[in-house]
Design a protein around this motif. Sequence first.
Motif, short mmCIF file in Angstrom:
data_model
loop_
_atom_site.label_atom_id
_atom_site.label_comp_id
_atom_site.label_asym_id
_atom_site.label_seq_id
_atom_site.Cartn_x
_atom_site.Cartn_y
_atom_site.Cartn_z
N TRP A 95 0.83 -1.20 0.00
CA TRP A 95 0.00 0.00 0.00
C TRP A 95 0.86 1.25 0.00
O TRP A 95 0.58 2.21 -0.71
CB TRP A 95 -0.92 -0.02 1.21
CG TRP A 95 -1.72 1.22 1.38
CD1 TRP A 95 -2.84 1.57 0.69
CD2 TRP A 95 -1.47 2.28 2.29
NE1 TRP A 95 -3.29 2.79 1.13
CE2 TRP A 95 -2.47 3.25 2.10
CE3 TRP A 95 -0.49 2.51 3.25
CZ2 TRP A 95 -2.51 4.41 2.85
CZ3 TRP A 95 -0.54 3.67 3.99
CH2 TRP A 95 -1.54 4.61 3.78
N ILE A 96 1.92 1.25 0.80
CA ILE A 96 2.81 2.40 0.87
C ILE A 96 3.50 2.63 -0.46
O ILE A 96 3.60 3.76 -0.94
CB ILE A 96 3.85 2.20 2.00
CG1 ILE A 96 3.16 2.22 3.37
CG2 ILE A 96 4.94 3.26 1.94
CD1 ILE A 96 4.04 1.74 4.51
N LEU A 97 3.96 1.56 -1.10
CA LEU A 97 4.66 1.67 -2.37
C LEU A 97 3.74 2.04 -3.53
O LEU A 97 4.19 2.63 -4.51
CB LEU A 97 5.40 0.37 -2.69
CG LEU A 97 6.54 0.02 -1.72
CD1 LEU A 97 7.11 -1.34 -2.06
CD2 LEU A 97 7.61 1.09 -1.72
N LYS A 99 1.23 4.13 -3.45
CA LYS A 99 0.81 5.53 -3.33
C LYS A 99 -0.65 5.71 -3.76
O LYS A 99 -0.95 6.35 -4.76
CB LYS A 99 1.73 6.43 -4.15
CG LYS A 99 3.14 6.40 -3.67
CD LYS A 99 4.04 7.28 -4.48
CE LYS A 99 5.46 7.13 -3.96
NZ LYS A 99 6.44 7.73 -4.80
N GLU A 101 -4.62 6.84 -3.97
CA GLU A 101 -5.25 8.16 -4.01
C GLU A 101 -5.95 8.49 -2.69
O GLU A 101 -5.90 9.61 -2.22
CB GLU A 101 -6.25 8.21 -5.16
CG GLU A 101 -5.61 8.07 -6.51
CD GLU A 101 -6.64 7.97 -7.62
OE1 GLU A 101 -7.84 8.25 -7.36
OE2 GLU A 101 -6.27 7.60 -8.73
N LYS A 103 -5.78 7.82 0.79
CA LYS A 103 -4.99 7.28 1.89
C LYS A 103 -5.75 7.19 3.20
O LYS A 103 -5.56 6.26 3.97
CB LYS A 103 -3.73 8.12 2.09
CG LYS A 103 -2.77 8.02 0.96
CD LYS A 103 -1.54 8.84 1.23
CE LYS A 103 -0.62 8.72 0.03
NZ LYS A 103 0.64 9.42 0.23
#
Length: 132
Positions: A95-97, A99, A101, A103
């Motif tokens: 999820w972090i990688l 990015k 829309e 969050k």
Amino acid sequence: MNNLFKKRELNFLVQLIVLSALLFGIHAYLNLHFAKNAVLFFPLWHIYVFHLVTVVIIYTLINYRESIGKTEVFNAFILGMLLKMILAMVFLLPWILAKPEQKIYDLINFFIPYFIFLAFEVYAVTRLLQKK
């Protein structure tokens, strides 16, 4: 295995499954009504399975160490919490990688159950240790 270990483990698992089912139902209902248009990165059931598995692993470790007579279960509990935080970061890494829309919805969907499960886990371990 020790009968006391089995009894405590079964009692904990029943409580955890009831809590998980109740939280999942409420969470799914709230997502259905308040986040209809949100595209979530992780399905809700993935998040709950992750939390369920990590809580069971840590509690089982603490329960086992306590049932064989180890008195230093607090160290194991702190180590388990550290491991759980690392696993949470590994779980959230895609999820972090990516990015995403939206969050905020993903963060809420992961961390509110995380802290509820953490509170339940701390309560259960504290109750286990107070029975001495």
